[in-house]
Design a protein around this motif. Structure first.
Motif, PDB file in Angstrom:
ATOM      1  N   PRO A  67       0.168   8.020  -2.445  1.00  0.00           N
ATOM      2  CA  PRO A  67       0.142   8.641  -1.470  1.00  0.00           C
ATOM      3  C   PRO A  67      -0.947   9.945  -1.724  1.00  0.00           C
ATOM      4  CG  PRO A  67       2.295   8.345  -1.508  1.00  0.00           C
ATOM      5  CD  PRO A  67       1.629   7.834  -2.798  1.00  0.00           C
ATOM      6  N   GLU A  68      -1.771  10.247  -0.872  1.00  0.00           N
ATOM      7  CA  GLU A  68      -2.384  11.338  -1.162  1.00  0.00           C
ATOM      8  C   GLU A  68      -2.439  12.345   0.318  1.00  0.00           C
ATOM      9  OE1 GLU A  68      -4.029  12.265  -3.875  1.00  0.00           O
ATOM     10  OE2 GLU A  68      -3.784  10.579  -4.785  1.00  0.00           O
ATOM     11  N   PRO A  69      -2.438  13.551  -0.085  1.00  0.00           N
ATOM     12  CA  PRO A  69      -2.439  14.454   1.128  1.00  0.00           C
ATOM     13  C   PRO A  69      -3.728  14.277   2.104  1.00  0.00           C
ATOM     14  CG  PRO A  69      -2.371  15.831  -0.869  1.00  0.00           C
ATOM     15  CD  PRO A  69      -2.641  14.602  -1.226  1.00  0.00           C
ATOM     16  N   GLY A  70      -3.151  14.125   3.614  1.00  0.00           N
ATOM     17  CA  GLY A  70      -4.435  13.807   4.323  1.00  0.00           C
ATOM     18  C   GLY A  70      -4.128  12.292   4.824  1.00  0.00           C
ATOM     19  N   TRP A  71      -3.680  11.533   3.747  1.00  0.00           N
ATOM     20  CA  TRP A  71      -3.645  10.025   4.119  1.00  0.00           C
ATOM     21  C   TRP A  71      -2.979   9.594   5.373  1.00  0.00           C
ATOM     22  CZ3 TRP A  71      -3.680   6.305  -0.413  1.00  0.00           C
ATOM     23  CH2 TRP A  71      -4.761   6.261  -1.060  1.00  0.00           C
ATOM     24  N   ASP A  72      -3.121   8.454   5.903  1.00  0.00           N
ATOM     25  CA  ASP A  72      -2.334   7.867   6.858  1.00  0.00           C
ATOM     26  C   ASP A  72      -1.430   7.052   5.743  1.00  0.00           C
ATOM     27  OD1 ASP A  72      -0.675   6.222   8.382  1.00  0.00           O
ATOM     28  OD2 ASP A  72      -2.462   5.559   9.655  1.00  0.00           O
ATOM     29  N   CYS A  73      -0.121   7.266   5.794  1.00  0.00           N
ATOM     30  CA  CYS A  73       0.610   6.421   4.571  1.00  0.00           C
ATOM     31  C   CYS A  73       0.950   4.764   4.969  1.00  0.00           C
ATOM     32  CB  CYS A  73       1.979   7.124   4.372  1.00  0.00           C
ATOM     33  SG  CYS A  73       1.486   8.441   3.393  1.00  0.00           S
ATOM     34  N   LEU A  74       0.093   4.243   5.959  1.00  0.00           N
ATOM     35  CA  LEU A  74       0.321   3.119   6.274  1.00  0.00           C
ATOM     36  C   LEU A  74      -0.760   2.353   6.184  1.00  0.00           C
ATOM     37  CD1 LEU A  74       2.213   3.491   9.694  1.00  0.00           C
ATOM     38  CD2 LEU A  74       3.302   2.902   7.667  1.00  0.00           C
ATOM     39  N   THR A  75      -0.876   0.663   5.829  1.00  0.00           N
ATOM     40  CA  THR A  75      -1.936   0.121   5.714  1.00  0.00           C
ATOM     41  C   THR A  75      -2.268  -0.536   6.786  1.00  0.00           C
ATOM     42  OG1 THR A  75      -1.587  -0.369   3.051  1.00  0.00           O
ATOM     43  CG2 THR A  75      -2.863  -1.831   4.242  1.00  0.00           C
ATOM     44  N   ASP A  76      -3.614  -0.701   7.266  1.00  0.00           N
ATOM     45  CA  ASP A  76      -3.815  -1.405   8.435  1.00  0.00           C
ATOM     46  C   ASP A  76      -3.331  -2.825   8.369  1.00  0.00           C
ATOM     47  OD1 ASP A  76      -5.851  -3.376   9.895  1.00  0.00           O
ATOM     48  OD2 ASP A  76      -6.455  -1.479  10.699  1.00  0.00           O
ATOM     49  N   PRO A  77      -2.502  -3.156   9.390  1.00  0.00           N
ATOM     50  CA  PRO A  77      -1.708  -4.498   9.072  1.00  0.00           C
ATOM     51  C   PRO A  77      -2.853  -5.729   9.357  1.00  0.00           C
ATOM     52  CG  PRO A  77      -1.194  -3.557  11.272  1.00  0.00           C
ATOM     53  CD  PRO A  77      -1.792  -2.344  10.318  1.00  0.00           C
ATOM     54  N   GLY A  78      -3.771  -5.369  10.134  1.00  0.00           N
ATOM     55  CA  GLY A  78      -4.845  -6.596  10.112  1.00  0.00           C
ATOM     56  C   GLY A  78      -5.607  -6.852   8.922  1.00  0.00           C
ATOM     57  N   LEU A  79      -5.844  -5.784   8.328  1.00  0.00           N
ATOM     58  CA  LEU A  79      -6.619  -5.855   6.974  1.00  0.00           C
ATOM     59  C   LEU A  79      -5.767  -6.557   5.871  1.00  0.00           C
ATOM     60  CD1 LEU A  79      -8.526  -2.372   6.799  1.00  0.00           C
ATOM     61  CD2 LEU A  79      -9.432  -4.744   7.300  1.00  0.00           C
ATOM     62  N   LEU A  80      -4.521  -5.956   5.932  1.00  0.00           N
ATOM     63  CA  LEU A  80      -3.554  -6.627   4.785  1.00  0.00           C
ATOM     64  C   LEU A  80      -3.082  -8.078   5.106  1.00  0.00           C
ATOM     65  CD1 LEU A  80      -1.725  -6.366   2.464  1.00  0.00           C
ATOM     66  CD2 LEU A  80      -0.107  -5.371   4.157  1.00  0.00           C
ATOM     67  N   HIS A  81      -3.095  -8.664   6.403  1.00  0.00           N
ATOM     68  CA  HIS A  81      -2.664  -9.897   6.708  1.00  0.00           C
ATOM     69  C   HIS A  81      -4.013 -10.683   6.409  1.00  0.00           C
ATOM     70  CE1 HIS A  81      -2.409 -13.491   9.423  1.00  0.00           C
ATOM     71  NE2 HIS A  81      -0.667 -13.452   9.211  1.00  0.00           N
ATOM     72  N   ALA A  82      -5.108 -10.266   6.794  1.00  0.00           N
ATOM     73  CA  ALA A  82      -6.396 -10.900   6.278  1.00  0.00           C
ATOM     74  C   ALA A  82      -6.619 -11.352   4.953  1.00  0.00           C
ATOM     75  CB  ALA A  82      -7.828 -10.328   6.807  1.00  0.00           C
TER      76      ALA A  82
END
Length: 97
Positions: A67-82
């Motif tokens: 994790p990096e400062p300023g990041w959204d600590c979540l992965t886009d679920p649509g991209l991960l599912h694909a």
């Protein structure tokens, strides 16, 4: 998976002992994935072992994508599912490579 996400992954924890990779998505975003993909989905009541941000890689768990400062600590679920679906399709016997 990391290559398939092409830099669009949020933080990822790797468990070297079990060969398990953990992505963080919003609660409920992966509901139903177990019906179509060979994945484990943990809910809000589950615990996930993560290293501290200053931890050095160990033989147990480590940040594969920190994790990096300023990041959204979540992965886009649509991209991960694909990406997961594509990986499963490629792994099927007789799949075009």
């Amino acid at each position: 998976m990391l290559g398939a996400l092409a830099g669009r992954s949020g933080p990822v924890v790797g468990d070297r002992c079990d060969g398990v990779f953990s992505w963080l998505v919003a609660p409920g975003a992966a509901d139903g994935w177990r019906d179509t993909l060979p994945v484990e989905v943990y809910g809000v009541a589950c615990r996930l072992l993560v290293p501290s941000l200053g931890a050095c890689p160990t033989r147990w768990v480590e940040w594969l994508v920190r994790p990096e400062p300023g990041w959204d600590c979540l992965t886009d679920p649509g991209l991960l599912h694909a990406a997961l679906t594509a990986a499963v399709d490629q792994a099927r016997p007789g799949a075009a490579r």
